[in-house]
Design a protein around this motif. Structure first.
Motif, PDB file in Angstrom:
ATOM      1  N   SER A  80      -0.974  -3.357   2.602  1.00  0.00           N
ATOM      2  CA  SER A  80      -1.762  -2.559   1.703  1.00  0.00           C
ATOM      3  C   SER A  80      -1.507  -2.055  -0.543  1.00  0.00           C
ATOM      4  CB  SER A  80      -2.011  -0.871   2.046  1.00  0.00           C
ATOM      5  OG  SER A  80      -2.717  -0.813   3.572  1.00  0.00           O
ATOM      6  N   LYS A  81      -0.701  -3.591  -0.369  1.00  0.00           N
ATOM      7  CA  LYS A  81      -0.413  -3.331  -1.638  1.00  0.00           C
ATOM      8  C   LYS A  81      -1.148  -3.588  -2.690  1.00  0.00           C
ATOM      9  CE  LYS A  81       4.163  -6.149  -0.708  1.00  0.00           C
ATOM     10  NZ  LYS A  81       4.829  -7.043  -1.505  1.00  0.00           N
ATOM     11  N   LEU A  82      -1.450  -2.452  -3.810  1.00  0.00           N
ATOM     12  CA  LEU A  82      -2.289  -2.659  -4.678  1.00  0.00           C
ATOM     13  C   LEU A  82      -2.050  -3.574  -5.460  1.00  0.00           C
ATOM     14  CD1 LEU A  82      -2.869   1.383  -5.530  1.00  0.00           C
ATOM     15  CD2 LEU A  82      -4.278   0.021  -4.214  1.00  0.00           C
ATOM     16  N   VAL A  83      -3.612  -4.667  -6.052  1.00  0.00           N
ATOM     17  CA  VAL A  83      -3.168  -5.995  -6.537  1.00  0.00           C
ATOM     18  C   VAL A  83      -4.635  -6.018  -8.097  1.00  0.00           C
ATOM     19  CG1 VAL A  83      -3.175  -8.461  -6.075  1.00  0.00           C
ATOM     20  CG2 VAL A  83      -2.213  -7.174  -4.367  1.00  0.00           C
ATOM     21  N   ASP A  84      -4.089  -6.991  -8.815  1.00  0.00           N
ATOM     22  CA  ASP A  84      -4.782  -6.655  -9.655  1.00  0.00           C
ATOM     23  C   ASP A  84      -6.137  -7.671  -9.134  1.00  0.00           C
ATOM     24  OD1 ASP A  84      -4.320  -4.449 -12.133  1.00  0.00           O
ATOM     25  OD2 ASP A  84      -2.893  -5.637 -12.616  1.00  0.00           O
TER      26      ASP A  84
ATOM     27  N   LEU B  39      -6.750  -2.777  -3.159  1.00  0.00           N
ATOM     28  CA  LEU B  39      -5.535  -3.118  -1.481  1.00  0.00           C
ATOM     29  C   LEU B  39      -6.162  -3.517  -1.530  1.00  0.00           C
ATOM     30  CD1 LEU B  39      -5.294   0.734  -0.800  1.00  0.00           C
ATOM     31  CD2 LEU B  39      -6.074  -1.429   1.097  1.00  0.00           C
ATOM     32  N   VAL B  40      -5.091  -4.359  -0.978  1.00  0.00           N
ATOM     33  CA  VAL B  40      -5.215  -6.048  -0.098  1.00  0.00           C
ATOM     34  C   VAL B  40      -4.275  -5.704   1.213  1.00  0.00           C
ATOM     35  CG1 VAL B  40      -4.817  -8.136   0.514  1.00  0.00           C
ATOM     36  CG2 VAL B  40      -5.114  -7.402  -1.365  1.00  0.00           C
ATOM     37  N   GLY B  41      -5.070  -5.676   2.359  1.00  0.00           N
ATOM     38  CA  GLY B  41      -4.617  -5.361   3.954  1.00  0.00           C
ATOM     39  C   GLY B  41      -5.853  -5.267   4.591  1.00  0.00           C
ATOM     40  N   ARG B  42      -5.784  -6.173   6.189  1.00  0.00           N
ATOM     41  CA  ARG B  42      -6.673  -5.953   6.964  1.00  0.00           C
ATOM     42  C   ARG B  42      -6.972  -4.450   7.303  1.00  0.00           C
ATOM     43  NH1 ARG B  42      -9.861  -9.412   7.430  1.00  0.00           N
ATOM     44  NH2 ARG B  42      -9.022 -10.673   8.331  1.00  0.00           N
TER      45      ARG B  42
ATOM     46  N   GLU C 176      -8.361  -9.572   2.336  1.00  0.00           N
ATOM     47  CA  GLU C 176      -9.764  -8.372   2.620  1.00  0.00           C
ATOM     48  C   GLU C 176      -8.562  -7.736   2.387  1.00  0.00           C
ATOM     49  OE1 GLU C 176      -9.630  -7.383   6.327  1.00  0.00           O
ATOM     50  OE2 GLU C 176     -11.440  -5.991   6.150  1.00  0.00           O
ATOM     51  N   TYR C 177      -9.667  -7.366   0.788  1.00  0.00           N
ATOM     52  CA  TYR C 177      -9.813  -6.129   0.377  1.00  0.00           C
ATOM     53  C   TYR C 177     -10.612  -4.896  -0.229  1.00  0.00           C
ATOM     54  CZ  TYR C 177     -12.868  -8.406  -3.601  1.00  0.00           C
ATOM     55  OH  TYR C 177     -14.245  -8.781  -3.819  1.00  0.00           O
ATOM     56  N   TYR C 178     -10.414  -4.287  -1.061  1.00  0.00           N
ATOM     57  CA  TYR C 178     -11.381  -2.933  -0.876  1.00  0.00           C
ATOM     58  C   TYR C 178     -10.731  -2.358  -2.808  1.00  0.00           C
ATOM     59  CZ  TYR C 178     -13.929   1.280   0.478  1.00  0.00           C
ATOM     60  OH  TYR C 178     -14.493   2.674  -0.012  1.00  0.00           O
ATOM     61  N   LEU C 179     -11.732  -2.251  -3.601  1.00  0.00           N
ATOM     62  CA  LEU C 179     -12.016  -1.967  -5.055  1.00  0.00           C
ATOM     63  C   LEU C 179     -10.712  -0.497  -4.458  1.00  0.00           C
ATOM     64  CD1 LEU C 179     -11.829  -2.776  -7.588  1.00  0.00           C
ATOM     65  CD2 LEU C 179     -14.240  -1.994  -7.860  1.00  0.00           C
TER      66      LEU C 179
ATOM     67  N   TRP D 218      -2.397 -14.674   4.332  1.00  0.00           N
ATOM     68  CA  TRP D 218      -2.493 -13.984   3.030  1.00  0.00           C
ATOM     69  C   TRP D 218      -1.458 -14.117   1.703  1.00  0.00           C
ATOM     70  CZ3 TRP D 218      -4.948  -9.232   4.424  1.00  0.00           C
ATOM     71  CH2 TRP D 218      -5.820  -9.078   5.130  1.00  0.00           C
ATOM     72  N   THR D 219      -2.036 -13.595   0.574  1.00  0.00           N
ATOM     73  CA  THR D 219      -0.471 -13.997  -0.602  1.00  0.00           C
ATOM     74  C   THR D 219      -0.408 -13.086  -0.518  1.00  0.00           C
ATOM     75  OG1 THR D 219      -2.506 -12.878  -1.739  1.00  0.00           O
ATOM     76  CG2 THR D 219      -2.425 -15.433  -1.503  1.00  0.00           C
ATOM     77  N   SER D 220      -0.705 -11.507   0.221  1.00  0.00           N
ATOM     78  CA  SER D 220      -0.397 -10.029  -0.034  1.00  0.00           C
ATOM     79  C   SER D 220       0.156  -9.546   1.810  1.00  0.00           C
ATOM     80  CB  SER D 220      -1.487  -9.512  -0.666  1.00  0.00           C
ATOM     81  OG  SER D 220      -0.707  -7.499  -0.766  1.00  0.00           O
ATOM     82  N   PRO D 221       1.167  -9.171   2.086  1.00  0.00           N
ATOM     83  CA  PRO D 221       1.595  -8.889   3.743  1.00  0.00           C
ATOM     84  C   PRO D 221       0.088  -7.762   3.920  1.00  0.00           C
ATOM     85  CG  PRO D 221       3.742  -8.587   2.423  1.00  0.00           C
ATOM     86  CD  PRO D 221       1.954  -8.524   1.159  1.00  0.00           C
ATOM     87  N   PRO D 222      -0.736  -8.445   5.112  1.00  0.00           N
ATOM     88  CA  PRO D 222      -1.881  -7.655   5.239  1.00  0.00           C
ATOM     89  C   PRO D 222      -1.688  -6.386   5.532  1.00  0.00           C
ATOM     90  CG  PRO D 222      -1.275  -9.147   7.227  1.00  0.00           C
ATOM     91  CD  PRO D 222      -0.081  -9.561   6.101  1.00  0.00           C
ATOM     92  N   LEU D 223      -0.202  -6.038   6.293  1.00  0.00           N
ATOM     93  CA  LEU D 223      -0.299  -4.139   6.915  1.00  0.00           C
ATOM     94  C   LEU D 223       0.541  -3.418   5.943  1.00  0.00           C
ATOM     95  CD1 LEU D 223       1.189  -4.936  10.371  1.00  0.00           C
ATOM     96  CD2 LEU D 223      -1.971  -4.721   9.513  1.00  0.00           C
TER      97      LEU D 223
END
Lengths: 502, 502
Positions: B133-137, B145-148, B472-475, B126-131
């Motif tokens: 939930s960082k907000l990434v552009d 929001l990137v997270g498992r 994995e992400y959610y807008l 992952w490029t952002s830690p999966p737990l």
């Protein structure tokens, strides 16, 4: 840590009696005081064992890029301490090797082939920590040292070094000059052994030898000794199916539901693998694969003599096997072992390999393969045939990544290196059995093939097992007088060197 | 964490204008103050997002026996906090489920299907830690929001819960009663969903519903919405070849040189696998395997409408695929996706799987398989056919270890549950595309099959991707007015519930 003293029993056969006395019955090396050397070996037992244990504590594993430089430096130190005057660590395109010479002013020179690397290991699978070299009681054998490299090959190699120490400490004349070549890539198929051996200074030194041997633990658990006259060649490689190379299927793992519209590299690997061997997995069906010559009558006779004394039941138990291939009888199974090339799957890796399942369509799948070769088959021809076969069957995209390997090796039973082994053993009352060829591999080809065309073999009394497996061991204190413990192994090297020096 | 405020542009179409204003243009639920709810959703944004982030920080992974009890208790707490009056954690033979009811005194009752478990993950990928939930552009989309579990399925589920919170906080009347069933084994094939749903009290509660839906992120990155009318069934299983079961080959890993006299379970697995699919890996060749019915004209027409607006190039890029199976055109590839059953290799594991090689003959090799089923095929019949096929071909020793799975599910486009989706979307100016069947699986069969025979589906505006994959992400905050961010997703659930309550 002292060897168990056995009570004397006068009615025993010569070989057993020798073991009970702890010294050779018949010493024909008139210029050496073998009793003095034997006393030194006994006195040095703890020092020698500590040397082995310290060595095992430093595992060099080429496949894991672990401690190769450190292992080579350590090997060089061990050689210097054992009396080699010239010792050099030599770089290769892979892991470094060690080249050492011991000039004893003797008329004959003997080559030694060592490996300082060991097989990978998973401590979780061991009952005794693999780097701690604990002495463990093993029923029916005695005290064994358990550790990675114990028998393959640091134990026997350390016993050879202990023999050199003992000869020196006992103020006896070294009977032969020595040329040592040690590599750190044996367990990955010796990809750079040629770079070591064919360096001008190494090749020149080896050219003066009467042959090259590797220290080994040649006794089975009953004490029988086998002299092995060769070894199969081997190729290790990975077959890789991938979306990237194929141009079909995905280039990364995708959701498995997409299988309904996307091709699968994992299935492609299965389909390609399927073409390599017969339905039972035992006959190679690679188009144009080099043929194996039929087994000779001489080799069949050797096998017949061995299978009479080697227990089939024990072997089956040892390997956890109920049936040999094709339900062959013991003799024929061993003929197959010696004479047949193999294509073996060492490992399968693709997609999700963890616990349970994961609904992915993998972009890549790998089969780790080893192929064993018999004399008459060339490694390069085998690899070329495999590649041509895959291309012809439409699998040109499947990568054939060869990581190592070499041709088979064979030495004549008449070679001086072999005859000296027979003499030493027969003096001890051991009738060695000849074995045509090890089904495993060692890179003896580098010595037996042109330009050196030397004899090559293994030698050493003593016993061990578990090479490449958990709980690998080397017998240190034997409860069976017919099977040598550590000091007996050391003495067998002393005697062999004196015999070779004659 | 506020949504980007867009400048007004008068010439835009109604759907886009709606998005710019952040509220529905046409509110037909006359008994609710939708504007008040919308203001509440906006005001609660940070609280709702925090709720999602906290949930993602507690991953429940059934395959790894990770946090299932904790996840169920957490799910129960989320339900209680969202207004469910009766909430129970229910044990099964596997991981616990949650059953909850919200009685609003409404005339209609709607079922909700949740999963609280997530797919396995490897943080290294992952490029952002999966737990975290960082907000990434994310260029072209906005802040994600990137997270498992972000999109599969905690993001959309948390948006549904946020809708319930908003209705309550805005002092509006809940338009429907709710029955929630949540499981923690969705990602291992829902082996015990029947034990949850068919408990008398759960089944009785569900019997009163007009159907059951799962919150989802149904918009693609262009804002298109698809209403999916069903899903394939699935079976997950392991095929295991072993010396133990075969009675041939070794019962433990042995040295690979023994391949010349010992049979290989790994080759046996390859040979058995080879019989399951055609040479190209795409046609199932299991004897007596259940047949898939031909695709209907209605479904073909649905697919034709969708492929016109779904970019083939984008899909190919997303999956890293250059060619569909048989080089099918886009329409036919999608017809195949929807209508064809699959046998997929998720993973291959056998012998040595680490770096480089290791000369072993493995005693065991495993293929992790998933098989997708279409309506008309029964899971049990598929497994029985596979076992019979293996037995008939002489592979009765190969274990077929089924870990989970279920039949396909299908709902009519005419069901009230589906018609309400169309109404909500069309009011927003979105013309939803109908999709016959998800090629992936969800256990809707437990609702759509007898005895419940309910409608079942997914609903929710919003967008996300990367289910089962890294990143994995959610807008959350959309830069495209046609694609809803988190608050828009919440409002879509508000509107859907009011529509269902009519």
């Amino acid at each position: 840590m002292r060897p168990t003293v056995q009570p004397r029993r006068p009615a025993l056969a010569a070989a057993v009696l020798w073991a009970l006395l702890g010294m050779p019955l018949l010493v024909s090396a008139a210029d050496a005081d073998m009793a003095a050397i034997q006393r030194t070996v006994t006195a040095q037992h703890d020092v020698s064992l500590k040397r082995l244990q310290d060595w095992i504590a430093l595992p060099s594993i080429a496949a894991e890029n672990l401690n190769s430089r450190e292992g080579a430096e350590y090997m060089a130190r061990l050689a210097r301490e054992a009396g080699f005057q010239q010792v050099a660590v030599l770089d290769t395109d892979g892991k470094p090797g060690v080249f050492a010479t011991l000039d004893a002013g003797a008329k004959k020179t003997v080559g030694l082939y060592f490996m300082y690397d060991v097989k990978q290991f998973d401590p979780a699978e061991w009952t005794s920590p693999p780097l701690e070299s604990k002495l463990v009681d093993r029923p029916g054998l005695g005290k064994v040292l358990v550790g990675r490299g114990a028998v393959n090959q640091k134990g026997p190699e350390s016993a050879l070094l202990a023999a050199l120490h003992a000869i020196r400490i006992a103020n006896q004349k070294m009977p032969v000059n020595l040329v040592l070549v040690a590599e750190g890539e044996e367990e990955i198929g010796s990809p750079h052994i040629g770079q070591l051996v064919h360096r001008p200074e190494v090749e020149a030194a080896l050219r003066n030898t009467i042959g090259v041997f590797m220290p080994a633990a040649s006794q089975d658990s009953d004490g029988n000794v086998q002299i092995t006259l060769g070894a199969k060649g081997v190729v290790e490689l990975e077959l890789v199916a991938s979306g990237e190379k194929w141009g079909r299927g995905p280039k990364k793992d995708i959701h498995s539901s997409l299988k309904a519209m996307v091709d699968s590299p994992a299935w492609r690997l299965v389909k390609a693998l399927d073409t390599l061997v017969s339905e039972d997995g035992n006959t190679i069906t690679i188009d144009g694969y080099p043929a194996a010559p039929p087994i000779s009558a001489e080799h069949k006779a050797m096998i017949a003599a061995v299978v009479k004394v080697r227990s089939e039941a024990k072997s089956k138990k040892q390997f956890g096997v109920e049936h040999w291939i094709d339900d062959l009888p013991w003799q024929q199974a061993n003929e197959r072992l010696v004479s047949q090339p193999t294509v073996n799957i060492e490992g399968l890796v693709g997609g999700y390999t963890g616990p349970g399942g994961k609904t992915v369509l993998p972009h890549r799948a790998v089969a780790k393969i080893d192929m064993r070769l018999v004399p008459g088959m060339k490694k390069d021809a085998a690899v070329a045939a495999l590649k041509a076969h895959l291309a012809k069957r439409g699998y040109a995209d499947i990568e054939v990544n060869v990581s190592g390997g070499y041709d088979a090796t064979q030495t004549s039973a008449d070679a001086a290196l072999i005859q000296a082994q027979r003499s030493v053993l027969e003096r001890r009352g051991i009738k060695p059995l000849l074995w045509p060829r090890n089904a495993g591999s060692y890179p003896g080809f580098v010595f037996t093939d042109a330009p050196l065309s030397l004899a090559s073999g293994h030698f050493g009394l003593g016993h061990g097992s578990g090479a490449h497996a958990p709980d690998e061991y080397y017998l240190i204190e034997s409860t069976n007088p017919a099977v040598q413990g550590y000091d007996g192994a050391v003495m067998s090297f002393v005697e062999y060197l004196y015999e070779l020096g004659k």
